[in-house]
Scaffold this motif. Structure first.
Motif, PDB file in Angstrom:
ATOM      1  N   GLY A 170      -2.218  -6.755  -4.433  1.00 16.57           N
ATOM      2  CA  GLY A 170      -2.814  -5.521  -3.486  1.00 16.57           C
ATOM      3  C   GLY A 170      -4.442  -5.860  -3.840  1.00 16.57           C
ATOM      4  N   PRO A 171      -5.184  -4.812  -2.926  1.00 18.75           N
ATOM      5  CA  PRO A 171      -6.687  -5.101  -3.432  1.00 18.75           C
ATOM      6  C   PRO A 171      -7.102  -4.500  -4.792  1.00 18.75           C
ATOM      7  CG  PRO A 171      -5.915  -3.233  -1.902  1.00 18.75           C
ATOM      8  CD  PRO A 171      -4.956  -3.928  -2.049  1.00 18.75           C
ATOM      9  N   PHE A 230      -1.445   1.636 -12.691  1.00 24.02           N
ATOM     10  CA  PHE A 230      -0.286   1.043 -12.270  1.00 24.02           C
ATOM     11  C   PHE A 230      -0.498   0.264 -11.055  1.00 24.02           C
ATOM     12  CE2 PHE A 230       3.250   1.254  -9.587  1.00 24.02           C
ATOM     13  CZ  PHE A 230       4.538   1.410 -10.579  1.00 24.02           C
ATOM     14  N   LYS A 231      -1.557   0.672 -10.138  1.00 22.25           N
ATOM     15  CA  LYS A 231      -1.900  -0.327  -8.742  1.00 22.25           C
ATOM     16  C   LYS A 231      -2.540  -1.349  -9.587  1.00 22.25           C
ATOM     17  CE  LYS A 231      -2.804   3.700  -5.729  1.00 22.25           C
ATOM     18  NZ  LYS A 231      -3.663   4.519  -5.126  1.00 22.25           N
ATOM     19  N   ALA A 234       0.701  -1.203   0.030  1.00 24.62           N
ATOM     20  CA  ALA A 234       0.008   0.005   0.070  1.00 24.62           C
ATOM     21  C   ALA A 234       0.911   1.232  -0.078  1.00 24.62           C
ATOM     22  CB  ALA A 234      -0.810   0.001   1.184  1.00 24.62           C
ATOM     23  N   GLN A 235       2.017   1.202   0.689  1.00 24.02           N
ATOM     24  CA  GLN A 235       2.799   2.474   0.667  1.00 24.02           C
ATOM     25  C   GLN A 235       3.532   2.437  -0.597  1.00 24.02           C
ATOM     26  OE1 GLN A 235       5.622   2.485   4.329  1.00 24.02           O
ATOM     27  NE2 GLN A 235       3.734   1.695   5.662  1.00 24.02           N
ATOM     28  N   LEU A 236       3.970   1.330  -1.136  1.00 24.18           N
ATOM     29  CA  LEU A 236       4.670   1.385  -2.443  1.00 24.18           C
ATOM     30  C   LEU A 236       4.034   1.934  -3.573  1.00 24.18           C
ATOM     31  CD1 LEU A 236       6.367  -2.204  -2.402  1.00 24.18           C
ATOM     32  CD2 LEU A 236       7.466   0.081  -2.093  1.00 24.18           C
ATOM     33  N   THR A 237       2.615   1.679  -3.650  1.00 25.87           N
ATOM     34  CA  THR A 237       1.926   2.282  -4.842  1.00 25.87           C
ATOM     35  C   THR A 237       1.160   3.604  -4.428  1.00 25.87           C
ATOM     36  OG1 THR A 237       0.070   0.899  -3.850  1.00 25.87           O
ATOM     37  CG2 THR A 237       1.548   0.094  -5.744  1.00 25.87           C
ATOM     38  N   ALA A 290       1.092 -14.389  -0.069  1.00 23.23           N
ATOM     39  CA  ALA A 290       1.201 -13.778   1.353  1.00 23.23           C
ATOM     40  C   ALA A 290       0.249 -12.425   1.466  1.00 23.23           C
ATOM     41  CB  ALA A 290       2.731 -13.339   1.474  1.00 23.23           C
ATOM     42  N   GLU A 291      -0.137 -12.077   2.607  1.00 25.85           N
ATOM     43  CA  GLU A 291      -0.753 -10.929   2.753  1.00 25.85           C
ATOM     44  C   GLU A 291       0.263  -9.814   2.685  1.00 25.85           C
ATOM     45  OE1 GLU A 291      -4.192 -10.995   2.603  1.00 25.85           O
ATOM     46  OE2 GLU A 291      -4.206 -13.186   2.315  1.00 25.85           O
TER      47      GLU A 291
END
Length: 776
Positions: A163-164, A139-140, A129-132, A189-190
């Motif tokens: 990611g979501p 992009f996400k 979440a921080q990376l994107t 992994a979560e």
């Protein structure tokens, strides 16, 4: 599954991890663009990435499986070549673990990449979440985390975090690629701190170090108690820290303490030791530094292993405590944690909290217990995962001990009660879910494991060293079962029994097993016993019995496919050479190594190597080139360091198959065998035109030269002369045809002359005692 596929990859970051990932992609035969920053000095703007490739070509263990793979790596720099990302289907970011620098790179990538191109980070510490944050929706959708483990070629685990907003097809495309092409086991992994393996592994290491200091346990005692008896790497804990680097510990601690919740158990155990801080400051960072918790003292020309005293901080001669005995020494975890005194106290202090912590991260870090177990087995080389360890101890017993020690008891441990986390039901392995129900362990399509076959059936035939299993579809597997899958008379007997059985009721045979290695060769222990009592008749019977069994495989009226992996040495190599085809795992280390124990190949290896080099289109025609190449490889006990290199050496033919993922090897070998069934005809017996005594004299001259230069010993020369005699056709004139039966006769005669030589017997004994060749 998405119709998109990955045909070219860009890796950004040519450090140890990034370069290693690029090398593994090239090992898979896929072109890769490796980019890094501009150098601080010099005119070569690609110097950083080029230097990384050059370094990998010299590194051991080698990141590349062969030099040809390195040619698939195109180098460049971020300033000039970022636009080439548009040509790639997947971009792997493996730069420094700083969020601001990563986000700056992602902003630049958005301007040059093609929408739909997968982008992933190799981060092990920064949440997705921080990376994107701040990136576009597109992009996400294209972004995920692909956490490789170091070294990327050899470590089978990859943790994938979606990611979501991550596009499911993109995630599937990358997952399938790293599975089939890069040979990795994917664990989902979560998006939680440390993901799975590093979160549990860092807790385990920290708890083990803390407990050693708190309980007054020496590093040698800690490594004996917490090493092999627990089923973790044989280095033991402190030996492992030396291997990965003591200076890595503060970084892992800082990463997890900064991202985990304040009430996480790791926050309570994270602490620094003044001794360790001083070691790092003084350059004692482990094997890469001046030393670590262990070091080799070479003062005065000696070689003494020393260990760090955790109380005084000084080095002293390393001890062998010999504390762990009985069932505990053999991996009985319940006995280990129940042992009296420091053995049980330390084992419990490490295992109790570690297993409790591992149980607490499901489903926060990964959806199932299988994910935790796979992550620890593949990422940290544990023999058993945490939940498999809990089953070995007994969940109810563990909970009782945890409560006695006032340690947390996670919900899933309370939930399981006196049941087990794994069970076999209706021939299927099942795991306990967080919903309180059991679920089948589902294998990916194209994965076939012998361990699953064994859940539903009994072997067709078996003895003490081998077994025969029905794989379905008319294919049978021949499994070696002895220690190190060593080969002996029982294996040969079972081969002879298998052939009529397969001929009558089945279509094909695959030689395969699921040990640590395919086969380390003949059983040297039995051989030495026979030599010590001068049972020459039994030795000769073993040689001729092996020849007969292997040739029976070769000329069987059905396809035979060998599926080697790991070590395939001596007789293990020869069974492959006598097969119709080989489907090898990429990490196969194959060779005829008999000269190292003072003998020569005795089960047909000499003739089979000549045949392969005569067939090799890259080798000149004539009787001597194939003989010379075979002599070179056998006399030097050459071992291919990968399946790709095995093709260069002729141990594998050009059309033999290579499987990247170990779990897919049996399925691929079975499919290869089935594809050969229709119209199958056994091979014709070869005839050789060999150079005879003239050729042998030329080979002996070369050996004599090496001896005079000090590159070969007296007995090396003796062994090489016998090998030359066999490979050149004995006393046969070069105009005569040498049959395969004659070659086998020459082989057996030379073998028997050598085993009667006391210097060969000394080599066999030395190998058994030390695991190393004797240079006599």
């Amino acid at each position: 599954m998405s119709e998109k596929s990955i045909k070219k990859v860009c890796v950004i970051g040519a450090g140890t991890m990034g370069a290693g990932i690029a090398a593994q992609i090239a090992n898979a035969g896929v072109p890769v663009l490796l980019l890094d920053i501009l150098p601080k000095e010099g005119d070569n703007r690609n110097a950083v990435a080029e230097g990384a490739v050059a370094k990998m070509l010299k590194t051991q263990p080698a990141p590349f499986m062969g030099k040809r793979a390195a040619k698939l790596v195109e180098t460049g720099n971020i300033e000039d070549d970022l636009g080439k990302v548009a040509e790639c289907d997947w971009v792997v970011e493996a730069i420094i673990e700083r969020l601001d620098i990563k986000q700056d790179l992602y902003a630049k990538l958005e301007e040059v990449r093609t929408p739909g191109t997968a982008v992933s980070s190799n981060t092990s510490t920064i949440p997705l979440a921080q990376l994107t944050d701040g990136r576009s929706d597109q992009f996400k959708q294209d972004f995920l985390i692909t956490h490789f483990f170091n070294p990327p070629r050899y470590m089978r685990l990859i943790e994938i975090v979606a990611g979501p907003q991550s596009n499911a097809d993109t995630v599937d495309m990358v997952s399938d690629f790293v599975d089939r092409k890069l040979g990795k086991t994917v664990v989902d992994a979560e998006d939680s701190p440390g993901f799975i393996a590093n979160r549990v592994g860092t807790f385990w290491i920290q708890q083990a170090v803390n407990s050693a200091f708190d309980l007054g346990i020496t590093v040698e005692e800690a490594d004996e108690i917490g090493g092999r008896p627990m089923g973790v790497p044989k280095t033991g804990l402190f030996g492992l820290i030396d291997l990965i680097g003591i200076d890595l510990m503060p970084h892992l601690m800082k990463s997890l303490t900064s991202t985990l919740p304040a009430d996480d158990w790791y926050q309570k155990i994270a602490r620094s030791e003044p001794l360790i801080e001083a070691m790092i400051k003084d350059g004692y960072t482990g094997r890469k530094g001046l030393g670590g918790f262990y070091r080799i003292n070479r003062d005065g020309g000696g070689k003494v292993k020393e260990a760090k005293d955790l109380k005084s901080g000084e080095y002293r001669a390393a001890a062998r405590p010999g504390l762990v005995r009985g069932p505990a020494a053999k991996g009985d975890l319940k006995a280990l944690i129940s042992a009296k005194g420091k053995v049980g106290d330390y084992a419990w202090a490490v295992l109790g909290p570690t297993l409790s912590y591992a149980a607490s991260i499901v489903p926060e870090a990964t959806a199932t217990i299988v994910g935790v177990d796979d992550a620890m087995k593949l990422g940290y080389n544990w023999k058993r995962g945490p939940f498999e360890m809990i089953d070995a101890i007994g969940a109810a017993h563990l909970v009782e001990r945890l409560k006695e020690s006032d340690y947390p008891v996670p919900a899933i441990l309370e939930q399981i009660g006196d049941r087990t986390f794994y069970r076999v039901q209706d021939g299927k392995r099942q795991y306990f879910g967080t919903d309180g129900e059991y679920h089948d362990v589902v294998r990916p399509e194209g994965v076939l494991l012998l361990e699953d076959i064994k859940l539903t059936g009994e072997p067709l035939i078996k003895n003490g060293s081998a077994a025969l299993w029905d794989l379905g579809d008319g294919v049978v597997a021949l499994e070696f079962t002895g220690k190190m899958n060593a080969l002996d008379e029982q294996v040969m007997r079972l081969i002879q029994k298998a052939i009529p059985l397969v001929k009558k009721d089945y279509k094909a045979l695959v030689v395969y097993n699921e040990g640590s290695n395919f086969s380390a060769g003949a059983n040297l222990g039995l051989a030495l016993f026979a030599l010590n009592i001068a049972a020459w008749g039994e030795v000769e019977k073993s040689v001729k019995g092996g020849q007969a069994a292997y040739k029976a495989l070769k000329y069987a009226p059905f396809p035979v496919v060998s599926a080697p992996f790991g070590l395939a040495l001596g007789g293990g190599c020869e069974v492959c050479l006598n097969s119709d085809a080989i489907q090898a795992h990429a990490e196969t280390y194959i060779g005829l190594v008999e000269t190292g124990v003072g003998i020569i190949p005795g089960w047909g290896g000499c003739g089979e190597m000549i045949s392969r080099w005569e067939e090799n289109p890259r080798h000149p025609n004539g009787p001597m080139p194939a003989v010379s190449k075979s002599f070179e490889l056998i006399s030097t006990a050459t071992v291919a360091k990968s399946a790709a290199e095995a093709k260069d050496h002729g141990f594998l033919r050009r059309d033999d198959g290579i499987t990247m993922n170990r779990d897919r090897l049996l399925y691929d070998a079975k499919q290869r065998a089935l594809a050969m069934v229709d119209g199958y005809e056994a091979p014709e017996k070869p005839e050789y035109r060999l150079p005879g005594p003239t050729g042998a004299a030329a080979l002996k001259l070369a050996v004599d030269s090496f001896r005079k230069q000090g590159l070969a010993t007296e007995h090396d020369e003796t062994v090489a002369h016998e090998l030359a005699y066999v490979l050149t056709g004995g006393d046969t004139d070069m105009i005569d045809v040498v049959t395969e039966d004659q070659m086998l006769k020459f082989e057996a005669e030379a073998f028997m002359r050598l085993v009667r030589n006391p210097k060969s017997q000394a080599r066999v004994e030395h190998m058994l005692e030390t695991g190393k060749p004797l240079r006599n």
